[in-house]
Motif scaffolding. Structure first.
Motif, PDB file in Angstrom:
ATOM      1  N   ALA A  27       0.826  -1.206   0.000  1.00 36.62           N
ATOM      2  CA  ALA A  27       0.000   0.000   0.000  1.00 36.62           C
ATOM      3  C   ALA A  27       0.860   1.254   0.000  1.00 36.62           C
ATOM      4  O   ALA A  27       0.567   2.227  -0.702  1.00 36.62           O
ATOM      5  CB  ALA A  27      -0.933  -0.007   1.207  1.00 36.62           C
ATOM      6  N   ARG A  28       1.920   1.238   0.771  1.00 38.14           N
ATOM      7  CA  ARG A  28       2.828   2.387   0.833  1.00 38.14           C
ATOM      8  C   ARG A  28       3.504   2.616  -0.520  1.00 38.14           C
ATOM      9  O   ARG A  28       3.577   3.748  -1.005  1.00 38.14           O
ATOM     10  CB  ARG A  28       3.872   2.119   1.925  1.00 38.14           C
ATOM     11  N   ARG A  29       4.001   1.540  -1.125  1.00 41.64           N
ATOM     12  CA  ARG A  29       4.655   1.671  -2.430  1.00 41.64           C
ATOM     13  C   ARG A  29       3.666   2.141  -3.492  1.00 41.64           C
ATOM     14  O   ARG A  29       4.013   2.955  -4.358  1.00 41.64           O
ATOM     15  CB  ARG A  29       5.262   0.324  -2.829  1.00 41.64           C
ATOM     16  N   LEU A  30       2.437   1.643  -3.428  1.00 43.76           N
ATOM     17  CA  LEU A  30       1.412   2.069  -4.380  1.00 43.76           C
ATOM     18  C   LEU A  30       1.126   3.554  -4.231  1.00 43.76           C
ATOM     19  O   LEU A  30       1.033   4.288  -5.221  1.00 43.76           O
ATOM     20  CB  LEU A  30       0.137   1.259  -4.161  1.00 43.76           C
ATOM     21  N   SER A  31       1.003   4.015  -2.987  1.00 43.73           N
ATOM     22  CA  SER A  31       0.731   5.429  -2.735  1.00 43.73           C
ATOM     23  C   SER A  31       1.860   6.309  -3.260  1.00 43.73           C
ATOM     24  O   SER A  31       1.619   7.321  -3.932  1.00 43.73           O
ATOM     25  CB  SER A  31       0.545   5.656  -1.235  1.00 43.73           C
ATOM     26  N   GLN A  32       3.097   5.924  -2.967  1.00 43.90           N
ATOM     27  CA  GLN A  32       4.236   6.724  -3.420  1.00 43.90           C
ATOM     28  C   GLN A  32       4.316   6.774  -4.938  1.00 43.90           C
ATOM     29  O   GLN A  32       4.565   7.833  -5.528  1.00 43.90           O
ATOM     30  CB  GLN A  32       5.523   6.143  -2.835  1.00 43.90           C
ATOM     31  N   ALA A  33       4.106   5.620  -5.590  1.00 45.59           N
ATOM     32  CA  ALA A  33       4.172   5.579  -7.050  1.00 45.59           C
ATOM     33  C   ALA A  33       3.039   6.390  -7.682  1.00 45.59           C
ATOM     34  O   ALA A  33       3.242   7.080  -8.695  1.00 45.59           O
ATOM     35  CB  ALA A  33       4.121   4.127  -7.537  1.00 45.59           C
ATOM     36  N   THR A  34       1.851   6.309  -7.096  1.00 45.97           N
ATOM     37  CA  THR A  34       0.703   7.040  -7.639  1.00 45.97           C
ATOM     38  C   THR A  34       0.913   8.543  -7.513  1.00 45.97           C
ATOM     39  O   THR A  34       0.648   9.305  -8.457  1.00 45.97           O
ATOM     40  CB  THR A  34      -0.584   6.628  -6.911  1.00 45.97           C
ATOM     41  N   MET A  35       1.385   8.997  -6.358  1.00 46.35           N
ATOM     42  CA  MET A  35       1.622  10.425  -6.176  1.00 46.35           C
ATOM     43  C   MET A  35       2.755  10.919  -7.073  1.00 46.35           C
ATOM     44  O   MET A  35       2.690  12.035  -7.606  1.00 46.35           O
ATOM     45  CB  MET A  35       1.942  10.714  -4.709  1.00 46.35           C
ATOM     46  N   ARG A  36       3.778  10.096  -7.252  1.00 44.53           N
ATOM     47  CA  ARG A  36       4.863  10.461  -8.164  1.00 44.53           C
ATOM     48  C   ARG A  36       4.319  10.595  -9.594  1.00 44.53           C
ATOM     49  O   ARG A  36       4.678  11.522 -10.332  1.00 44.53           O
ATOM     50  CB  ARG A  36       5.960   9.407  -8.099  1.00 44.53           C
ATOM     51  N   ASN A  37       3.438   9.696  -9.978  1.00 43.09           N
ATOM     52  CA  ASN A  37       2.839   9.729 -11.307  1.00 43.09           C
ATOM     53  C   ASN A  37       1.967  10.975 -11.490  1.00 43.09           C
ATOM     54  O   ASN A  37       1.989  11.613 -12.550  1.00 43.09           O
ATOM     55  CB  ASN A  37       2.006   8.458 -11.514  1.00 43.09           C
ATOM     56  N   ILE A  38       1.219  11.319 -10.442  1.00 48.08           N
ATOM     57  CA  ILE A  38       0.389  12.524 -10.495  1.00 48.08           C
ATOM     58  C   ILE A  38       1.260  13.763 -10.683  1.00 48.08           C
ATOM     59  O   ILE A  38       0.959  14.649 -11.501  1.00 48.08           O
ATOM     60  CB  ILE A  38      -0.468  12.653  -9.218  1.00 48.08           C
ATOM     61  N   ARG A  39       2.352  13.830  -9.926  1.00 47.08           N
ATOM     62  CA  ARG A  39       3.242  14.999 -10.046  1.00 47.08           C
ATOM     63  C   ARG A  39       3.860  15.086 -11.433  1.00 47.08           C
ATOM     64  O   ARG A  39       4.042  16.185 -11.987  1.00 47.08           O
ATOM     65  CB  ARG A  39       4.312  14.934  -8.953  1.00 47.08           C
ATOM     66  N   GLN A  40       4.212  13.938 -12.011  1.00 50.86           N
ATOM     67  CA  GLN A  40       4.746  13.931 -13.377  1.00 50.86           C
ATOM     68  C   GLN A  40       3.715  14.473 -14.363  1.00 50.86           C
ATOM     69  O   GLN A  40       4.032  15.289 -15.238  1.00 50.86           O
ATOM     70  CB  GLN A  40       5.151  12.510 -13.768  1.00 50.86           C
ATOM     71  N   ASN A  41       2.471  14.009 -14.224  1.00 51.78           N
ATOM     72  CA  ASN A  41       1.409  14.454 -15.124  1.00 51.78           C
ATOM     73  C   ASN A  41       1.145  15.953 -14.987  1.00 51.78           C
ATOM     74  O   ASN A  41       0.974  16.663 -15.991  1.00 51.78           O
ATOM     75  CB  ASN A  41       0.121  13.681 -14.837  1.00 51.78           C
ATOM     76  N   LEU A  42       1.105  16.424 -13.750  1.00 50.03           N
ATOM     77  CA  LEU A  42       0.859  17.851 -13.532  1.00 50.03           C
ATOM     78  C   LEU A  42       2.011  18.695 -14.071  1.00 50.03           C
ATOM     79  O   LEU A  42       1.786  19.760 -14.674  1.00 50.03           O
ATOM     80  CB  LEU A  42       0.654  18.123 -12.041  1.00 50.03           C
ATOM     81  N   ALA A  43       3.239  18.221 -13.866  1.00 54.34           N
ATOM     82  CA  ALA A  43       4.398  18.961 -14.362  1.00 54.34           C
ATOM     83  C   ALA A  43       4.356  19.069 -15.879  1.00 54.34           C
ATOM     84  O   ALA A  43       4.602  20.148 -16.448  1.00 54.34           O
ATOM     85  CB  ALA A  43       5.685  18.272 -13.914  1.00 54.34           C
ATOM     86  N   PHE A  44       4.020  17.953 -16.546  1.00 57.77           N
ATOM     87  CA  PHE A  44       3.949  17.998 -17.995  1.00 57.77           C
ATOM     88  C   PHE A  44       2.829  18.942 -18.456  1.00 57.77           C
ATOM     89  O   PHE A  44       3.005  19.703 -19.417  1.00 57.77           O
ATOM     90  CB  PHE A  44       3.710  16.609 -18.568  1.00 57.77           C
ATOM     91  N   SER A  45       1.675  18.883 -17.775  1.00 62.24           N
ATOM     92  CA  SER A  45       0.544  19.724 -18.171  1.00 62.24           C
ATOM     93  C   SER A  45       0.881  21.199 -18.052  1.00 62.24           C
ATOM     94  O   SER A  45       0.589  22.004 -18.958  1.00 62.24           O
ATOM     95  CB  SER A  45      -0.674  19.390 -17.305  1.00 62.24           C
ATOM     96  N   PHE A  46       1.502  21.576 -16.937  1.00 63.67           N
ATOM     97  CA  PHE A  46       1.873  22.984 -16.756  1.00 63.67           C
ATOM     98  C   PHE A  46       2.970  23.391 -17.740  1.00 63.67           C
ATOM     99  O   PHE A  46       2.959  24.509 -18.265  1.00 63.67           O
ATOM    100  CB  PHE A  46       2.339  23.226 -15.324  1.00 63.67           C
TER     101      PHE A  46
END
Length: 385
Positions: free
Chosen positions: A315-334
């Motif tokens: 669960a911890r690894r899933l959370s970290q990977a998901t949040m990292r993925n979200i930040r990547q997506n937001l960075a690309f969008s901006f």
């Protein structure tokens, strides 16, 4: 001027201002930005389900990434939750079989795992259960009732003190059992100490490895339990838990978590019983064992379907990977909007005479959304083991 504009419109050659305005509108469409978070959450939730990590709400999955303190219950969370009777010590005139019969008969009315261990032991010995009347359960203490005409009390030392029963003669035996990690229930009959029942509930096979992995991930692990301190510390030593708070009532667990949060800790609570529900609801993230009670599962944002402590690591690894993925997506969008909008507005036109065609702006906008979706889908290949 009006005729000239119509000429450009009909021939397909729009004035620069109109072309730039259309390109800006297309580029500024926040499709990629709107997809960045929900796509990652959706894919991450699906990936978690395949790894027996069931996410009830996205907030819990996101909050778990920032957690630095994991609080866990003992029985059924760290331990197997399948305790068994290992010893019966008696005091006064009562024999071992009588003590077990009266205590286990009373415990047939209880749903506690330790109570179940007594009932199983009684049935295994072929002892017939006695009739019970006036049963009452004292949360965090034990149970009382009338069994075969005797006033019977089963519970911890605090329960005995509250009932006015002196168990001091049994304390040395109780402490010896607790040092081994066993749980101890005192038995009082007719206001007199009658004996104690030692119940062993060994740690889950994966507990030590899972807690070591959580330590490696930078998390502090704290045990909160209603069991005796010596019993809890014995289990904690076996699996490597950092800190132990024992002899707690359900409201005490919630109070300790609130105090941790006031001191700045980000707290996740893992538990499986009815007594854990207040603490699960108080923590930043509540994690229920799928093998536990419905009340605990309803109070938690994440459920570990197999009830395994390695599920906490996943669960911890899933959370970290998901949040990292979200930040990547937001960075690309901006980044896309930060570069695309000035280009569409004609920032290069004065110096180089270059403008962005609305057709290319539409293609770039579609490509940005595709990039975000593709990046989110990478979570499907995430290794959580």
């Amino acid at each position: 001027m009006k005729q000239e504009w119509h000429k450009h419109f009909l021939t397909g050659t729009k004035p620069l201002q109109v072309q730039s305005a259309i390109a800006v509108l297309i580029i500024a469409c926040p499709c990629a930005l709107g997809l960045a978070t929900p796509m990652s959450i959706m894919v991450g939730t699906g990936r978690g389900a395949r790894a027996d990590v069931l996410v009830r709400n996205a907030e819990a999955l996101q909050a778990l990434d920032a957690v630095d303190t994991l609080v866990i219950d003992k029985t059924g969370t760290v331990t197997e939750g399948k305790p068994r009777l290992i010893a019966t010590e008696t005091a006064g005139k009562w024999g071992a079989e009588t003590v077990l019969r009266l205590a286990a008969s009373l415990e047939t009315r209880s749903v506690h795992p330790l109570a179940h261990a007594l009932v199983v032991a009684m049935e295994a010995k072929g002892i017939q259960a006695a009739s019970v009347a006036d049963f009452a359960s004292q949360t965090g203490l034990g149970v009382t009732g009338n069994v075969d005409g005797h006033a019977v009390v089963v519970g911890n030392q605090a329960q005995m003190q509250q009932q006015g029963i002196d168990v001091s003669a049994l304390i040395p035996d109780a402490d010896a059992r607790r040092e081994e990690g066993a749980g101890v229930m005192f038995v009082g009959i007719d206001r007199q100490a009658a004996g104690l029942l030692a119940v062993a509930d060994p740690p889950k096979p994966d507990a030590k490895v899972a807690i070591a992995a959580l330590h490696t991930a930078g998390m502090r692990v704290v045990m909160l339990t209603g069991d005796n301190a010596r019993t809890a510390e014995g289990i904690a030593r076996q699996v490597g838990i950092d800190e132990v708070h024992a002899d707690l009532r359900p409201e005490d667990k919630a109070s300790i978590i609130r105090d941790m949060k006031r001191k700045g800790a980000r707290v996740a609570m893992a538990g499986d019983g009815v007594n854990d529900a207040p603490a699960l609801a108080t923590a930043d993230v509540g994690i229920a064992m799928g093998t536990g009670t419905d009340v605990a599962i309803e109070s938690a944002g994440i459920t570990l379907a197999q009830g395994s402590l390695t599920g906490l690591v996943r669960a911890r690894r899933l959370s970290q990977a998901t949040m990292r993925n979200i930040r990547q997506n937001l960075a690309f969008s901006f980044l896309f909007n930060g570069i695309g909008i000035p280009l569409a507005a004609g920032v290069l036109y004065p110096a180089f005479g270059l403008t962005l065609s609305p057709m290319f702006a539409g293609g770039a906008m579609a490509l940005s959304s595709l990039t975000v979706v593709t990046n989110a889908l990478r979570l499907n290949a995430l290794n959580l083991r």
